[in-house]
Design a protein around this motif. Structure first.
Motif, PDB file in Angstrom:
ATOM      1  N   ALA A  66     -91.342  59.054   4.816  1.00 52.41           N
ATOM      2  CA  ALA A  66     -90.850  60.338   4.312  1.00 52.41           C
ATOM      3  C   ALA A  66     -90.544  60.250   2.819  1.00 52.41           C
ATOM      4  N   SER A  67     -89.993  59.134   2.368  1.00 54.06           N
ATOM      5  CA  SER A  67     -89.691  58.955   0.943  1.00 54.06           C
ATOM      6  C   SER A  67     -90.964  59.004   0.112  1.00 54.06           C
ATOM      7  N   ARG A  68     -92.010  58.343   0.582  1.00 55.25           N
ATOM      8  CA  ARG A  68     -93.285  58.330  -0.152  1.00 55.25           C
ATOM      9  C   ARG A  68     -93.924  59.719  -0.177  1.00 55.25           C
ATOM     10  N   ILE A  69     -93.883  60.413   0.955  1.00 59.82           N
ATOM     11  CA  ILE A  69     -94.435  61.773   1.001  1.00 59.82           C
ATOM     12  C   ILE A  69     -93.647  62.681   0.063  1.00 59.82           C
ATOM     13  N   ALA A  70     -92.324  62.542   0.065  1.00 54.18           N
ATOM     14  CA  ALA A  70     -91.474  63.368  -0.801  1.00 54.18           C
ATOM     15  C   ALA A  70     -91.815  63.168  -2.269  1.00 54.18           C
ATOM     16  N   ASP A  71     -92.081  61.928  -2.667  1.00 50.66           N
ATOM     17  CA  ASP A  71     -92.426  61.646  -4.063  1.00 50.66           C
ATOM     18  C   ASP A  71     -93.716  62.351  -4.467  1.00 50.66           C
ATOM     19  N   ASP A  72     -94.760  62.259  -3.631  1.00 54.32           N
ATOM     20  CA  ASP A  72     -96.037  62.900  -3.950  1.00 54.32           C
ATOM     21  C   ASP A  72     -95.949  64.416  -3.843  1.00 54.32           C
ATOM     22  N   PHE A  73     -95.193  64.905  -2.867  1.00 55.70           N
ATOM     23  CA  PHE A  73     -95.081  66.352  -2.656  1.00 55.70           C
ATOM     24  C   PHE A  73     -94.312  67.025  -3.791  1.00 55.70           C
ATOM     25  N   TYR A  74     -93.415  66.286  -4.425  1.00 50.81           N
ATOM     26  CA  TYR A  74     -92.593  66.837  -5.512  1.00 50.81           C
ATOM     27  C   TYR A  74     -93.472  67.452  -6.596  1.00 50.81           C
ATOM     28  N   GLU A  75     -94.494  66.732  -7.050  1.00 46.88           N
ATOM     29  CA  GLU A  75     -95.392  67.238  -8.102  1.00 46.88           C
ATOM     30  C   GLU A  75     -96.162  68.454  -7.615  1.00 46.88           C
ATOM     31  N   ILE A  76     -96.623  68.391  -6.385  1.00 50.99           N
ATOM     32  CA  ILE A  76     -97.402  69.504  -5.819  1.00 50.99           C
ATOM     33  C   ILE A  76     -96.554  70.769  -5.747  1.00 50.99           C
ATOM     34  N   TRP A  77     -95.322  70.620  -5.327  1.00 53.79           N
ATOM     35  CA  TRP A  77     -94.425  71.774  -5.179  1.00 53.79           C
ATOM     36  C   TRP A  77     -94.177  72.463  -6.517  1.00 53.79           C
ATOM     37  N   TRP A  78     -94.035  71.675  -7.565  1.00 50.34           N
ATOM     38  CA  TRP A  78     -93.729  72.248  -8.879  1.00 50.34           C
ATOM     39  C   TRP A  78     -94.953  72.850  -9.572  1.00 50.34           C
ATOM     40  N   LYS A  79     -96.165  72.415  -9.207  1.00 48.41           N
ATOM     41  CA  LYS A  79     -97.331  72.773 -10.010  1.00 48.41           C
ATOM     42  C   LYS A  79     -98.313  73.730  -9.339  1.00 48.41           C
ATOM     43  N   THR A  80     -98.286  73.845  -8.005  1.00 44.33           N
ATOM     44  CA  THR A  80     -99.298  74.665  -7.341  1.00 44.33           C
ATOM     45  C   THR A  80     -98.794  76.088  -7.082  1.00 44.33           C
ATOM     46  N   ALA A  91     -85.623  76.856  -7.081  1.00 47.09           N
ATOM     47  CA  ALA A  91     -85.713  75.876  -8.165  1.00 47.09           C
ATOM     48  C   ALA A  91     -84.353  75.287  -8.518  1.00 47.09           C
ATOM     49  N   SER A  92     -83.339  76.119  -8.508  1.00 44.22           N
ATOM     50  CA  SER A  92     -81.995  75.651  -8.879  1.00 44.22           C
ATOM     51  C   SER A  92     -81.380  74.747  -7.813  1.00 44.22           C
ATOM     52  N   ASP A  93     -81.990  74.707  -6.625  1.00 45.60           N
ATOM     53  CA  ASP A  93     -81.464  73.868  -5.548  1.00 45.60           C
ATOM     54  C   ASP A  93     -82.018  72.450  -5.582  1.00 45.60           C
ATOM     55  N   VAL A  94     -82.993  72.213  -6.463  1.00 46.13           N
ATOM     56  CA  VAL A  94     -83.607  70.887  -6.548  1.00 46.13           C
ATOM     57  C   VAL A  94     -82.650  69.935  -7.259  1.00 46.13           C
ATOM     58  N   LYS A  95     -82.244  68.892  -6.556  1.00 45.97           N
ATOM     59  CA  LYS A  95     -81.278  67.926  -7.098  1.00 45.97           C
ATOM     60  C   LYS A  95     -81.881  66.534  -7.289  1.00 45.97           C
ATOM     61  N   ASP A  96     -82.947  66.228  -6.511  1.00 47.78           N
ATOM     62  CA  ASP A  96     -83.575  64.918  -6.625  1.00 47.78           C
ATOM     63  C   ASP A  96     -85.017  65.015  -6.136  1.00 47.78           C
ATOM     64  N   GLY A  97     -85.685  63.879  -6.101  1.00 49.40           N
ATOM     65  CA  GLY A  97     -87.100  63.875  -5.763  1.00 49.40           C
ATOM     66  C   GLY A  97     -87.431  64.282  -4.347  1.00 49.40           C
ATOM     67  N   SER A  98     -86.457  64.277  -3.456  1.00 46.96           N
ATOM     68  CA  SER A  98     -86.733  64.674  -2.071  1.00 46.96           C
ATOM     69  C   SER A  98     -86.423  66.144  -1.811  1.00 46.96           C
ATOM     70  N   SER A  99     -85.810  66.832  -2.772  1.00 45.62           N
ATOM     71  CA  SER A  99     -85.352  68.209  -2.541  1.00 45.62           C
ATOM     72  C   SER A  99     -86.477  69.156  -2.184  1.00 45.62           C
ATOM     73  N   ALA A 100     -87.616  69.037  -2.893  1.00 44.94           N
ATOM     74  CA  ALA A 100     -88.730  69.969  -2.651  1.00 44.94           C
ATOM     75  C   ALA A 100     -89.220  69.869  -1.208  1.00 44.94           C
ATOM     76  N   LEU A 101     -89.381  68.637  -0.727  1.00 43.70           N
ATOM     77  CA  LEU A 101     -89.837  68.452   0.656  1.00 43.70           C
ATOM     78  C   LEU A 101     -88.814  68.988   1.643  1.00 43.70           C
ATOM     79  N   LYS A 102     -87.537  68.751   1.396  1.00 38.61           N
ATOM     80  CA  LYS A 102     -86.501  69.258   2.294  1.00 38.61           C
ATOM     81  C   LYS A 102     -86.473  70.789   2.311  1.00 38.61           C
ATOM     82  N   ILE A 103     -86.635  71.392   1.139  1.00 37.50           N
ATOM     83  CA  ILE A 103     -86.647  72.862   1.056  1.00 37.50           C
ATOM     84  C   ILE A 103     -87.774  73.431   1.900  1.00 37.50           C
TER      85      ILE A 103
END
Length: 517
Positions: A66-80, A91-103
């Motif tokens: 899950a940590s590895r997926i979260a790292d790769d998904f972070y860029e995808i979430w911000w750019k696509t 966007a304001s709820d993002v606190k760390d590299g796993s936030s996007a995947l959790k959201i």
């Protein structure tokens, strides 16, 4: 009566009320939600690598994957563009590299829950679960399925809320791995599990009383589940060896297996070399399990016991009963003849009810108790009569139960507080119940065309788009977390007002018109 049901009824009879410890199996069964690995597969699909790549790189460890997926998904979430709308909201709820995947996992789970319905062949079983007499629920699931089963239970999300809140140990649901209503609370990655394990001894201490004093039915887990092993490890550590055997009657593992012959046996779970005795039940469905739980009767509902317990706790803690109690009636009064509990604090004993009842509890009562909950006349005269006319409040359930209304008309010469009449008139006038050009749809179909936000922003006119009263109730129950929301709380209250009017007041002619094309 089946052997499983007979055994469970007899086994539970001398014990305190049961707790359920619920895993992903129940969410898959009733809401077709994926398990934890399934959720990770869902979002690994957005990356350039398959899920197996992440799992292999993590040595088969799901939190590390899950940590590895979260790292790769972070860029995808911000750019696509696919997540453009979500970024605008969160966007304001993002606190760390796993936030996007959790959201996105939280949004996925919430949307699946909003669109799911109980499968036809499981509705009897689901109804038995809703009628089950349990003291509380512990779960590692993120979804709100259990809130649908027990809508009047208080919900605690995450370890911190459970540890630092005034949990009463009854009529409560503990989301110990977080819940989709709060994406940041999800226990998902290796870092989350490290933090969870750091606090696990404190959680275990909180749960130890439950495990020692109550029977706990594990459902939706395998006996070797790592989450269960971790909880039991800390409980074993807290108990002396000679007390481990006392868990024999307390821990009951219910395992579902298609077409299995129902069976009951004594078994053990070995945790760090320590054998823990458990009762093991295998079943092809949960009908007998839930029927056995439902056979147990209470003098008071779990919800009422929790409220009373909470009030007494606050009185003892603060040594000040002012504003916390009101006299329901004198013990010798006619209105007291059907009450079976006399409750006293201090030298003066009186039959008491609960002051501290807020709008959220009234809204839950209207949804959860269509044929009786709080005493109707007292709610009208002692509570709603004091609520400002500009506050959205359901009244027709209580008017109907008190015999003070016929349809949407108040009984002539009824002695009603003026404020109650104002609420009734306002609710009746503001709800839009008119014929549209299009055929009305079910709530689930309507939500497929729009979303929950659209439903709430159009809530007073929703009867013009749907005549699905059951679906409306399910929608409101599934969004019970909005009741105290600054943004959606008023709209949620309006929704219950709409349900209250349609269920308890709308006349046949109005309903006929509402059901037409």
């Amino acid at each position: 009566m089946s052997d499983v049901r007979k055994f469970l009824e007899e086994h539970l009879k001398p014990l305190a009320g049961a707790f359920l410890f619920v895993g992903a199996g129940l969410s898959r069964r009733y809401a077709t939600l994926p398990n934890w690995e399934g959720l990770l597969r869902e979002f690994a699909a957005y990356t350039e690598q398959p899920f197996e790549y992440y799992l292999g790189a993590a040595g088969g460890n799901l939190p590390a994957a899950a940590s590895r997926i979260a790292d790769d998904f972070y860029e995808i979430w911000w750019k696509t563009d696919e997540f453009k709308e979500s970024r605008a909201l969160h966007a304001s709820d993002v606190k760390d590299g796993s936030s996007a995947l959790k959201i996105e996992i939280a949004r996925f789970v919430n949307m699946k829950m909003a669109s799911s319905t109980i499968p036809e062949d499981l509705r009897e079983e689901w109804a038995l679960l809703q009628s089950a007499t349990v003291d509380g629920v512990i779960t590692t699931n993120y979804d709100s399925l259990l809130q649908l089963a027990f809508p009047d239970f208080e919900v605690f999300v995450g370890q911190e809320q459970l540890l630092f809140s005034e949990a009463q140990g009854i009529a409560e649901i503990y989301h110990i791995h977080g819940a989709a209503i709060d994406p940041a609370s999800l226990v998902l990655t290796a870092a989350d599990y490290k933090d969870f394990d750091l606090h696990n001894p404190y959680l275990a201490a909180k749960l130890l009383t439950i495990f020692v004093e109550h029977p706990v039915l594990f459902m939706g887990y395998s006996m070797g589940d790592e989450n269960i092993q971790g909880i039991l490890r800390n409980i074993v550590f807290a108990l002396r060896d000679e007390n481990i055997g006392k868990l024999q009657d307390r821990l009951i593992f219910v395992e579902w297996e298609r077409d299995v012959v129902p069976s009951i046996s004594n078994s053990v779970i070995v945790v760090d070399g320590t054998p823990i005795p458990v009762t093991r039940i295998k079943v092809p469905d949960f009908v007998d399990i839930f029927a056995a739980l439902g056979a147990r009767q209470r003098a008071l509902s779990a919800k009422m016991v929790r409220l009373l317990k909470e009030q007494v706790y606050e009185i003892v803690l603060n040594n000040d009963p002012k504003g916390r109690l009101f006299a329901y009636s004198d013990v010798d009064a006619d209105s007291a003849k059907d009450i079976s509990v006399v409750f006293g604090v201090g030298a003066k004993a009186a039959l008491v009810g609960i002051t501290g009842i807020g709008r959220s509890q009234v809204l839950a009562d209207v949804l959860d108790n269509p044929s009786g909950g709080y005493p109707a006349k007292e709610i009208l005269s002692l509570h709603i009569s004091k609520v400002g006319a500009n506050v959205w409040y359901p009244v027709f359930k209580y008017l109907s139960e008190a015999g003070l209304s016929t349809g949407n008309e108040l009984v002539a010469n009824a002695q009603l507080p003026s404020r109650v009449i104002e609420h009734a008139n306002r609710n009746r006038e503001k709800i839009v119940l008119k014929v549209q050009d299009r055929r009305r749809k079910s709530m689930s179909a309507l939500l497929k065309d729009h979303d929950w936000k659209w439903a709430f922003t159009h809530i007073l006119e929703l009867p013009s788009f749907t005549n699905d009263l059951v679906g409306l109730k399910e929608f409101l129950v599934s969004h019970a977390d909005k009741v105290d929301s600054k943004r959606w709380g008023t709209d949620y209250a309006k929704g219950v007002v709409v349900y209250d009017y349609l269920k308890f007041a709308a006349t046949p002619s109005e309903w006929s018109a509402a059901n037409s094309r």
